[in-house]
Design a protein around this motif. Structure first.
Motif, PDB file in Angstrom:
ATOM      1  N   HIS A 226       0.704  -1.470  -0.030  1.00  0.00           N
ATOM      2  CA  HIS A 226       0.018  -0.140   0.192  1.00  0.00           C
ATOM      3  C   HIS A 226       0.920   0.939  -0.053  1.00  0.00           C
ATOM      4  O   HIS A 226       1.585   1.492   0.994  1.00  0.00           O
ATOM      5  N   ALA A 227       0.796   2.040  -1.028  1.00  0.00           N
ATOM      6  CA  ALA A 227       1.508   3.347  -1.096  1.00  0.00           C
ATOM      7  C   ALA A 227       2.892   3.333  -0.881  1.00  0.00           C
ATOM      8  O   ALA A 227       3.470   4.153   0.134  1.00  0.00           O
ATOM      9  N   GLY A 228       3.519   2.297  -1.406  1.00  0.00           N
ATOM     10  CA  GLY A 228       4.933   2.075  -1.044  1.00  0.00           C
ATOM     11  C   GLY A 228       5.316   1.507   0.000  1.00  0.00           C
ATOM     12  O   GLY A 228       6.429   1.310   0.449  1.00  0.00           O
ATOM     13  N   ALA A 229       4.385   1.090   0.862  1.00  0.00           N
ATOM     14  CA  ALA A 229       4.801   0.278   1.969  1.00  0.00           C
ATOM     15  C   ALA A 229       4.298  -1.148   1.827  1.00  0.00           C
ATOM     16  O   ALA A 229       3.325  -1.607   1.225  1.00  0.00           O
ATOM     17  N   GLN A 230       5.208  -2.305   2.334  1.00  0.00           N
ATOM     18  CA  GLN A 230       4.564  -3.611   2.516  1.00  0.00           C
ATOM     19  C   GLN A 230       4.778  -4.066   4.131  1.00  0.00           C
ATOM     20  O   GLN A 230       5.577  -3.668   4.664  1.00  0.00           O
ATOM     21  N   VAL A 231       3.526  -4.510   4.731  1.00  0.00           N
ATOM     22  CA  VAL A 231       3.309  -4.967   5.947  1.00  0.00           C
ATOM     23  C   VAL A 231       2.790  -6.340   5.709  1.00  0.00           C
ATOM     24  O   VAL A 231       1.903  -6.504   5.094  1.00  0.00           O
ATOM     25  N   ARG A 232       3.204  -7.060   6.570  1.00  0.00           N
ATOM     26  CA  ARG A 232       2.829  -8.724   6.580  1.00  0.00           C
ATOM     27  C   ARG A 232       2.320  -9.076   7.972  1.00  0.00           C
ATOM     28  O   ARG A 232       3.149  -8.834   9.084  1.00  0.00           O
ATOM     29  N   ALA A 233       1.126  -9.385   8.207  1.00  0.00           N
ATOM     30  CA  ALA A 233       0.602  -9.776   9.534  1.00  0.00           C
ATOM     31  C   ALA A 233       0.627 -11.360   9.570  1.00  0.00           C
ATOM     32  O   ALA A 233       0.096 -11.974   8.620  1.00  0.00           O
ATOM     33  N   PHE A 234       1.033 -11.708  10.623  1.00  0.00           N
ATOM     34  CA  PHE A 234       1.283 -13.211  10.793  1.00  0.00           C
ATOM     35  C   PHE A 234       0.316 -13.943  11.768  1.00  0.00           C
ATOM     36  O   PHE A 234      -0.141 -13.174  12.557  1.00  0.00           O
ATOM     37  N   VAL A 235       0.249 -15.191  11.402  1.00  0.00           N
ATOM     38  CA  VAL A 235      -0.824 -16.099  12.414  1.00  0.00           C
ATOM     39  C   VAL A 235      -0.275 -15.826  13.719  1.00  0.00           C
ATOM     40  O   VAL A 235       0.932 -16.140  13.945  1.00  0.00           O
ATOM     41  N   PRO A 236      -1.111 -15.274  14.740  1.00  0.00           N
ATOM     42  CA  PRO A 236      -0.562 -15.241  16.000  1.00  0.00           C
ATOM     43  C   PRO A 236       0.088 -16.438  16.682  1.00  0.00           C
ATOM     44  O   PRO A 236      -0.140 -17.878  16.391  1.00  0.00           O
ATOM     45  N   GLY A 237       0.903 -16.388  17.732  1.00  0.00           N
ATOM     46  CA  GLY A 237       1.497 -17.459  18.447  1.00  0.00           C
ATOM     47  C   GLY A 237       2.059 -16.954  19.749  1.00  0.00           C
ATOM     48  O   GLY A 237       2.011 -15.698  20.019  1.00  0.00           O
ATOM     49  N   PRO A 238       2.721 -17.897  20.507  1.00  0.00           N
ATOM     50  CA  PRO A 238       3.169 -17.523  21.810  1.00  0.00           C
ATOM     51  C   PRO A 238       4.416 -16.667  21.578  1.00  0.00           C
ATOM     52  O   PRO A 238       5.167 -16.700  20.899  1.00  0.00           O
ATOM     53  N   VAL A 239       4.474 -15.629  22.509  1.00  0.00           N
ATOM     54  CA  VAL A 239       5.476 -14.697  22.267  1.00  0.00           C
ATOM     55  C   VAL A 239       7.214 -15.319  22.714  1.00  0.00           C
ATOM     56  O   VAL A 239       8.173 -14.581  22.413  1.00  0.00           O
ATOM     57  N   ASP A 240       7.064 -16.500  23.297  1.00  0.00           N
ATOM     58  CA  ASP A 240       8.236 -17.172  23.880  1.00  0.00           C
ATOM     59  C   ASP A 240       8.622 -18.152  22.589  1.00  0.00           C
ATOM     60  O   ASP A 240       9.735 -18.858  22.675  1.00  0.00           O
ATOM     61  N   GLN A 241       8.016 -18.000  21.459  1.00  0.00           N
ATOM     62  CA  GLN A 241       8.076 -19.175  20.408  1.00  0.00           C
ATOM     63  C   GLN A 241       7.920 -18.454  19.425  1.00  0.00           C
ATOM     64  O   GLN A 241       7.468 -19.130  18.211  1.00  0.00           O
ATOM     65  N   VAL A 242       8.474 -17.257  18.987  1.00  0.00           N
ATOM     66  CA  VAL A 242       8.483 -16.836  17.766  1.00  0.00           C
ATOM     67  C   VAL A 242       9.341 -17.401  16.717  1.00  0.00           C
ATOM     68  O   VAL A 242      10.582 -17.841  17.098  1.00  0.00           O
ATOM     69  N   PRO A 243       9.202 -17.667  15.450  1.00  0.00           N
ATOM     70  CA  PRO A 243       9.777 -18.220  14.642  1.00  0.00           C
ATOM     71  C   PRO A 243      10.796 -17.679  14.141  1.00  0.00           C
ATOM     72  O   PRO A 243      11.122 -16.361  14.190  1.00  0.00           O
ATOM     73  N   PRO A 244      12.030 -18.615  14.172  1.00  0.00           N
ATOM     74  CA  PRO A 244      13.445 -17.703  13.693  1.00  0.00           C
ATOM     75  C   PRO A 244      13.384 -16.658  12.853  1.00  0.00           C
ATOM     76  O   PRO A 244      14.015 -15.682  12.828  1.00  0.00           O
ATOM     77  N   PRO A 245      12.923 -16.714  11.653  1.00  0.00           N
ATOM     78  CA  PRO A 245      13.076 -15.792  10.469  1.00  0.00           C
ATOM     79  C   PRO A 245      12.283 -14.420  11.119  1.00  0.00           C
ATOM     80  O   PRO A 245      12.813 -13.405  10.626  1.00  0.00           O
ATOM     81  N   LEU A 246      11.242 -14.601  11.983  1.00  0.00           N
ATOM     82  CA  LEU A 246      10.782 -13.324  12.659  1.00  0.00           C
ATOM     83  C   LEU A 246      11.654 -12.880  13.795  1.00  0.00           C
ATOM     84  O   LEU A 246      11.803 -11.829  14.098  1.00  0.00           O
ATOM     85  N   ALA A 247      11.872 -13.767  14.551  1.00  0.00           N
ATOM     86  CA  ALA A 247      12.886 -13.476  15.740  1.00  0.00           C
ATOM     87  C   ALA A 247      14.278 -12.523  15.359  1.00  0.00           C
ATOM     88  O   ALA A 247      14.709 -11.832  16.177  1.00  0.00           O
TER      89      ALA A 247
END
Length: 224
Positions: free
Chosen positions: A93-114
């Motif tokens: 949108h308007a030069g921005a890219q944002v991805r919303a991810f399926v929620p999960g526990p804050v102590d188990q964030v997938p490595p690519p996101l962490a």
């Protein structure tokens, strides 16, 4: 949604939001907030979420049964590409890219996101732009509260989510059918916006602002 004693909030869950910020062409603040709001709604209304048998349904339900935490991260290059392979919805949108991810526990964030940085996302504030064609969500961030772009994007996502859940069903259906566009309002006094608001966000106080701070408002602008 949820309370201090909510058993579903232990351990806490969060929806991760990732913003693409390339050095050569960083997005602008408002575009990121608007894209974040739309991405959240599109994930929540995706058939994989809404269908009780959908692959995302149980995780989203578990998250919405507690506090609706959101964490905004930033990435570029290979880190953005790696994270884009995780379950979620991306909005351009308007030069921005944002991805919303399926929620999960804050102590188990997938490595690519962490690997993506959380703090310090603060982008240029551009001049206000005209709104999109109705229907769209009007979003307002409290001008008396200092928030980074990352924090603002999360608050915009909260406001859009509350609007989705609490707006009039016919109006919400039309908005979702149009792709859930959002517009960050910057030229209307906060007190006047309070009169229009369907959704009011009061922050949990985990980052940047004290608990209970009113951070964002939202309402739907419908086609006449």
């Amino acid at each position: 949604m949820g309370s201090d004693t909510d058993p579903f909030d232990d351990p806490p869950w969060a929806m991760q939001l990732a913003v693409r910020v390339e050095k050569a062409s960083p997005p602008a603040h408002a575009a990121v907030c608007e894209a974040a709001a739309t991405a959240v709604v599109r994930l929540l209304t995706d058939p994989r979420t809404t269908d009780p048998e959908g692959e995302w349904h149980a995780r989203v339900h578990r998250w919405e049964s507690g506090r609706i935490r959101k964490v905004t991260r930033r990435g570029r290059g290979v880190r953005w590409r790696e994270a884009a392979g995780l379950a979620g919805v991306t909005v351009d949108h308007a030069g921005a890219q944002v991805r919303a991810f399926v929620p999960g526990p804050v102590d188990q964030v997938p490595p690519p996101l962490a690997k993506m940085q959380v703090a310090g996302l603060d982008l240029a504030r551009e001049e206000p732009k005209p709104p999109p064609p109705a229907p769209y969500a009007a979003l307002v961030l409290n001008p008396d509260v200092t928030m980074s772009t990352g924090k603002s994007a999360a608050q915009a996502g909260h406001a859009a989510q509350l609007l989705l859940r609490n707006g009039r069903a016919p109006d919400v259906a039309a908005w979702v059918a149009a792709g859930a566009p959002a517009h960050l309002v910057a030229d209307t006094p906060w007190k006047e916006c309070l009169r229009y608001a369907t959704a009011v966000v009061r922050d949990g106080g985990f980052t940047e602002v004290p608990p209970g701070t009113m951070t964002a408002l939202a309402w739907l602008v419908n086609a006449r």
